[in-house]
Design an enzyme around this catalytic site. Structure first.
Site, PDB file in Angstrom:
ATOM      1  N   LYS A  45      33.124  44.158  37.188  1.00  0.00           N
ATOM      2  CA  LYS A  45      32.114  43.684  36.246  1.00  0.00           C
ATOM      3  C   LYS A  45      30.907  43.110  37.004  1.00  0.00           C
ATOM      4  O   LYS A  45      29.752  43.287  36.586  1.00  0.00           O
ATOM      5  CB  LYS A  45      32.692  42.629  35.309  1.00  0.00           C
ATOM      6  N   TYR A  92      39.047  43.321  37.753  1.00  0.00           N
ATOM      7  CA  TYR A  92      38.191  43.221  36.573  1.00  0.00           C
ATOM      8  C   TYR A  92      36.898  42.477  36.892  1.00  0.00           C
ATOM      9  O   TYR A  92      35.785  42.982  36.664  1.00  0.00           O
ATOM     10  CB  TYR A  92      38.954  42.506  35.452  1.00  0.00           C
TER      11      TYR A  92
END
Length: 578
Positions: free
Chosen positions: A330, A326
Site C-alpha cells: 500500500k 499489506y
C-alpha cells in the site's frame, strides 16, 4: 486502515440463541424522485455515448454549475437550509457529479456507496467497478453483496415503492479488474466513463497481511499505476482519491504526521535522487521488487510457490521497515501515485483501523473480522484468556461512517479548480483519518470495556450455558500466552482427534500472533491535524449530516453498546442479545 479479514477458525465458534436489537436514530425521509425507471437497473454497456438521452433525462438535466433542475431530483437547492452552503458546500459539490468507485464490494466502499445517494440524492451517477467476468456477473454481485444487504435498509424504508427505480438511477455496475490493463473495463464502456466522470475514488485493495507478494504488488501497487493512467484519460476529472492506510508510514514511534513519501521510488533510475530525501525510503526500488516476485515465480516448485511468495513479501516488507506485505505494498501504491500523477489533482486518505459504523446508516454495521475483532470474539467465547500486547498503547480505531464522511468533505474541499495548484506543491493532499492523537483509546481501557460487555451479555456454549470469562490478561510474550492457554486444558480428558485439532489451532494461532505483533506493541500515534482543520470548514448543518469529529466519540458507549453488538450480530450471526 482497511484491515485484512482474519479467520476465526482458530477454535470452534459457538453461536448464541439470543437476538440482538439496536435502536437506530430515525432518519428524515428524503423527498422522492418524481420520475422512475421501469427496470431495476440499467447497464453501462447499454448507455449511449450521449448522456442526455432518455435514460439519463431524470438525473442529468443539470444547470447552474451542476445543480439539478426543479423537477429532476428529490431535494433541490431551494429546499435545502442555506446553512449547508456556508461551509464546504458538500451537497452542492456532489450535485450532478458522476463518480467512479473501485473496490465497490469492499467494506468501506459499501458504506460510501450507501451514504452518497441517501444524503446527496442530487448526485448523478456512481459507476461501481466490480470484479466480474461480464456485466451480468457484475449486476449479480451488486445486487447480492451491496443493495440487498441490511446496510441499505434505511434507503429502502425512505423510498419504499420507489426504492428500485431510485437505486437504478444512481448505481451503475461496471465489470472490471484492477489487475488488468485499463482496469479491465471494456473499451467502449471505458471511453464512455472517461468522457463523463468527475471524481475517481480508488478503494480497491487486497488487505491480507501476508498476501503473496506478486498478488499484493499487482493489486495494491501496480493497480494504483493502472487507475492513475486511466484517470489521466478522463476529460472532466476534477479529483482522484487514493485510499491508502495510516500504517503505510514506516514510523512506529512518536507522532506520525500527515505527509507524502515524495517522488523517486517508482522510476528505476531515480531511486534515492528525489527532492525530499528525508522522506525517501533508501534503496527501495518498486520495479526491482516486482522483478523479485517474478523471479520467485519462475524458480519455486509448484507446491511451494504460495508459501515462498508469502514469505518473500513479509521479508521484503520488514527489510524496509513495514509491518507486513499489506502495509508495504500500500505504501508503494502511494509512491506510484506520487511519481505518476503529473498534473492530475490527487488526495491521499489514510484511515487507521476501520471498524463498525458509529451512527449511520445503522450503528454497529460491519463485515468480516477486522484487526482486533477476532481477539474480542475469541475472548468472549472463553477461547482466549487475553493477548500479548502492550496495555498502555493507544489503539487507533475509526468507525467506517466517520471515514466516509471525512472523505466526502475532503473531496468537496479539493475538487475545485482553486485547490489544484496549492495541493500540487505541498502535503495538503494527505489526510490521516485516525483517533490516537485526538481521542486515544488505551488498550487497557479497551480490554476492560470488552470484559464489561461479556460479563453483562455473555456468549453461550454449545449446550446453551453462559460462558464465564475472567478479566482480560496481558502477556509480554506469545510463549507466556500459549502456556496459559495450555495450562487450562492440562486436566481435561480429550480424544486424539480433539488433541490434534487443539494442536493445529495453537500452531495457527502462533502464526497469526506473529502477524499481529508489530501492531500489538506499536508505539506511534497518528496526527490528524489536517482533518481537524477540515472539520472547522464545515457548516453547522454539514456537521450534522457529515459528522467526522473523532474527539466526540464516547469509547465506552461505542465499544460496549455499538461495536461488540455489531460483531455479534453481523459476524457471529447471533439473533438475540440482552
Amino acid at each position: 486502515m482497511i484491515m485484512g479479514t482474519v479467520s476465526l477458525n482458530l477454535f470452534p465458534i459457538i453461536f448464541s440463541r439470543t437476538s440482538l436489537r439496536i435502536n437506530r436514530p430515525s432518519t428524515p425521509k428524503l423527498l422522492r424522485k418524481k420520475s422512475s425507471s421501469t427496470n431495476m437497473f440499467f447497464c453501462v454497456h447499454h448507455i449511449s455515448k450521449n448522456f442526455s438521452s432518455a435514460l439519463y433525462s431524470s438525473a442529468n438535466n443539470r444547470k447552474n454549475g451542476g445543480i439539478p433542475e426543479k423537477n429532476s431530483v428529490s431535494v433541490t437547492k431551494s429546499q435545502l437550509s442555506p446553512k449547508v452552503h456556508e461551509g464546504l458546500g458538500i451537497i452542492e459539490y456532489f450535485s450532478g457529479k458522476k463518480l467512479l468507485i473501485t473496490g465497490a464490494t469492499g467494506f468501506l466502499a459499501k458504506v460510501l456507496v450507501e451514504k452518497i445517494p441517501r444524503t446527496i440524492p442530487e448526485v448523478d451517477k456512481l459507476f461501481l467497478l466490480i470484479k466480474a467476468s461480464d456485466k451480468e456477473a457484475a449486476m449479480e454481485r451488486l445486487m447480492n453483496e451491496i443493495v440487498n444487504t441490511e446496510l441499505f435498509k434505511c434507503l429502502r424504508e425512505t423510498h419504499e415503492m420507489l426504492f428500485e427505480s431510485f437505486i437504478s438511477s444512481k448505481l451503475v455496475p461496471v465489470a472490471g479488474n484492477m489487475r488488468e490493463m485499463n482496469i479491465g473495463i471494456e473499451e467502449d464502456v471505458a471511453n464512455l466513463i472517461a468522457g463523463e466522470v468527475d471524481v475517481i475514488i480508488n478503494s480497491a485493495a487486497t488487505t491480507t497481511f501476508d498476501q503473496r507478494l506478486d498478488v499484493a504488488l499487482d493489486i495494491n501497487t501496480k493497480g494504483a499505476a493502472r487507475i492513475v493512467n486511466f484517470a489521466k484519460k478522463c476529460k472532466k476529472l476534477k479529483l482522484y482519491v487514493h485510499v491508502s492506510t495510516a500504517y503505510a508510514s514506516r514510523q512506529t514511534e512518536g507522532k506520525i504526521i500527515e505527509e507524502s513519501f515524495g517522488n523517486g521510488h517508482y522510476a528505476a533510475n531515480s531511486a534515492g535522487m528525489n527532492e525530499t530525501p528525508d522522506k525517501h525510503v533508501h534503496g527501495l526500488n518498486i520495479e526491482a521488487e516486482m522483478k523479485l516476485a517474478s523471479e520467485m515465480i519462475e524458480s519455486s516448485k509448484e507446491n511451494e510457490i504460495d508459501q515462498d511468495l508469502k514469505d518473500l513479501g513479509m521479508s521484503r516488507a520488514r527489510k524496509y521497515g513495514w509491518q507486513n506485505t499489506y502495509a508495504f505494498t500500500k505504501a508503494m501504491g502511494e509512491m506510484v501515485v506520487e511519481d505518476t500523477k503529473g498534473e492530475l489533482p490527487v488526495i491521499i486518505i489514510r484511515p487507521s483501523i476501520i471498524e463498525s459504523t458509529f451512527k449511520e446508516p445503522i450503528p454497529g454495521w460491519i463485515e468480516g473480522n477486522r484487526m482486533i475483532d477476532p481477539i474480542i470474539l475469541l475472548y468472549g467465547k472463553g477461547k482466549l484468556p487475553g493477548f500479548f500486547v502492550n496495555p498502555n498503547m493507544a489503539l487507533d480505531l475509526v468507525p467506517a461512517d466517520i471515514v466516509v464522511n471525512s472523505t466526502l468533505a475532503a473531496i468537496a474541499k479539493h475538487g475545485g479548480k482553486e485547490s489544484k495548484q496549492e495541493d500540487s506543491n505541498s502535503n495538503d493532499h494527505v489526510y490521516q483519518f485516525t483517533s490516537s492523537v485526538a481521542n486515544p483509546l488505551i488498550m487497557r481501557d479497551m480490554a476492560d470495556l470488552v470484559y464489561q460487555h461479556f460479563s453483562v451479555s455473555p456468549c453461550f456454549d454449545c449446550e446453551g450455558n453462559p460462558v464465564q470469562i475472567s478479566a482480560f490478561k496481558f502477556f509480554d510474550f506469545i510463549e507466556d500466552l500459549l502456556a496459559d492457554m495450555k495450562s487450562t486444558h492440562d486436566n481435561e480428558e480429550i480424544s486424539p482427534k480433539q488433541e490434534l485439532i487443539q494442536r493445529k489451532s495453537i500452531e495457527h494461532f502462533k502464526y497469526m500472533a506473529d502477524l499481529y505483533e508489530p501492531y500489538a506493541f506499536f508505539d506511534g500515534r497518528f496526527d490528524n491535524n489536517k482533518v481537524e482543520k477540515l472539520w472547522e470548514c464545515l457548516s453547522e448543518e454539514e456537521r450534522k449530516e457529515f459528522g467526522f469529529d473523532v474527539s466526540s466519540i464516547d469509547w465506552k458507549d461505542y465499544i460496549i453498546r455499538v461495536h461488540i453488538h455489531g460483531l455479534r450480530k453481523h459476524v457471529m450471526k447471533e439473533t438475540v442479545l440482552k
